[in-house]
Enzyme design. Sequence first.
Site, mmCIF file in Angstrom:
data_model
loop_
_atom_site.group_PDB
_atom_site.id
_atom_site.type_symbol
_atom_site.label_atom_id
_atom_site.label_comp_id
_atom_site.label_asym_id
_atom_site.label_seq_id
_atom_site.Cartn_x
_atom_site.Cartn_y
_atom_site.Cartn_z
ATOM 1 N N TYR A 1 -57.103 7.086 7.373
ATOM 2 C CA TYR A 1 -58.221 6.893 6.427
ATOM 3 C C TYR A 1 -59.139 8.135 6.367
ATOM 4 O O TYR A 1 -59.189 8.831 5.354
ATOM 5 C CB TYR A 1 -58.981 5.635 6.848
ATOM 6 C CG TYR A 1 -60.235 5.318 6.060
ATOM 7 C CD1 TYR A 1 -60.332 5.563 4.686
ATOM 8 C CD2 TYR A 1 -61.326 4.729 6.705
ATOM 9 C CE1 TYR A 1 -61.491 5.242 3.988
ATOM 10 C CE2 TYR A 1 -62.476 4.400 6.008
ATOM 11 C CZ TYR A 1 -62.560 4.669 4.643
ATOM 12 O OH TYR A 1 -63.717 4.356 3.964
ATOM 13 N N PHE B 1 -58.144 13.464 14.503
ATOM 14 C CA PHE B 1 -58.443 12.070 14.154
ATOM 15 C C PHE B 1 -57.487 11.086 14.829
ATOM 16 O O PHE B 1 -57.849 9.923 14.992
ATOM 17 C CB PHE B 1 -58.294 11.849 12.642
ATOM 18 C CG PHE B 1 -59.262 12.621 11.801
ATOM 19 C CD1 PHE B 1 -60.528 12.125 11.559
ATOM 20 C CD2 PHE B 1 -58.913 13.842 11.258
ATOM 21 C CE1 PHE B 1 -61.432 12.826 10.789
ATOM 22 C CE2 PHE B 1 -59.807 14.556 10.474
ATOM 23 C CZ PHE B 1 -61.070 14.051 10.241
ATOM 24 N N TYR C 1 -62.150 0.742 23.284
ATOM 25 C CA TYR C 1 -62.095 1.743 22.209
ATOM 26 C C TYR C 1 -63.195 2.791 22.403
ATOM 27 O O TYR C 1 -62.929 3.998 22.449
ATOM 28 C CB TYR C 1 -62.232 1.060 20.835
ATOM 29 C CG TYR C 1 -62.493 2.036 19.722
ATOM 30 C CD1 TYR C 1 -61.514 2.948 19.345
ATOM 31 C CD2 TYR C 1 -63.724 2.070 19.074
ATOM 32 C CE1 TYR C 1 -61.758 3.880 18.340
ATOM 33 C CE2 TYR C 1 -63.976 2.987 18.063
ATOM 34 C CZ TYR C 1 -62.986 3.886 17.708
ATOM 35 O OH TYR C 1 -63.243 4.800 16.724
#
Length: 333
Positions: free
Chosen positions: A10, A77, A145
């Site tokens: 994304y 990323f 995370y």
Amino acid sequence: MILITGGAGYIGSHTVLNFLKDKYDVVVFDSLETGHIETVEELQKAGNVIFEKGDLRNIEDIERVFEKHSIEAVIHFAAFSLVGESVPNPAKYYRNNTFGTLNLLDTMVKHNVKKIIFSSTCATYGEPQYTPIDEKHPQNPINPYGASKLMVERIMADYDKAYGLKSVKLRYFNVAGCDTQGRVGEWHDPETHLIPNILKSVFGNGQTFKIFGDDYNTPDGTCIRDYVNVEDLAQAHKLAYLWLEKENRSEVFNLGTENGNSVKEVFDTCEKVLNQNIKVEIAPRRPGDPATLFANANKAKSVLNWKPETSLEHSIETAYKFEQKLQNLEKND
Ligand code: UDP
């Protein structure tokens, strides 16, 4: 050449488009586990993009890329990014996000590439002790995370001391919207994010949109977040890269609009932009959601000269356009 890991995802794909606009040559490295080959194809139509399929967990995959191409800097990323999934499955997150990045950094050191822009997150802060959150806010992540990304920030600080590897860590708040030209967009499976979930419900995917909790201590009872447009975010990566080229020192920046919007406000804006009533239900709170999160992004504004200018309405319009594209793809499958 600039290496962009996770360039088929994304935020990565929007950043690739931003660099292509300025005629950079880009190598996209992506495992396509959550990224999409269709995204790579769109990027290749827009400029000079070499695609290398590989997984950072295998050091040979990334080693091969540095052997083959003359890489000057890395924008990183590639990562898993579902907070909810990271809680029952921490190893997946530490192995890919932390250990995978270690492989990348070691390969960079080996090949004498000393500049990296890193996709970090406001999830490294954990439960906010004050808002707006600035870069000095304590970092106590409350899920694997956030912890997997914080570990990388710390590793990068140590790699600067040990090897002179300079890093700019960008801590994003909530990301919204899609490419204005509709080429790439937010394409997650499963989708958990607010705006695409509202839009998917409009297409009658059988699920009524649910607001997770309306009893928070906020003016309308729903959670407040800071929705930064993905093209503005991509531009911040470009500015960070140019800044790093010039300054050659490590830094960290928050990236957000500094405006909080509640879930209800985002929902109402979707109804306004689409000019229709959307069905909605109130559901219980989602575990782990703090009531209010928004950024103090003064540092990025003053040091990088970054200006997040895109409206929430534009983010919703572009997200809707991309969602239409996804719905058509699914129909034709
Ligand atoms: N949210 C919601 N319904 C959904 C998805 C999200 O009410 O279907 C809420 C969620 O509880 C949070 C906000 O929207 O308060 C933003 O959630 P998102 O998953 O988009 O981003 P996060 O803040 O978790 O990174």
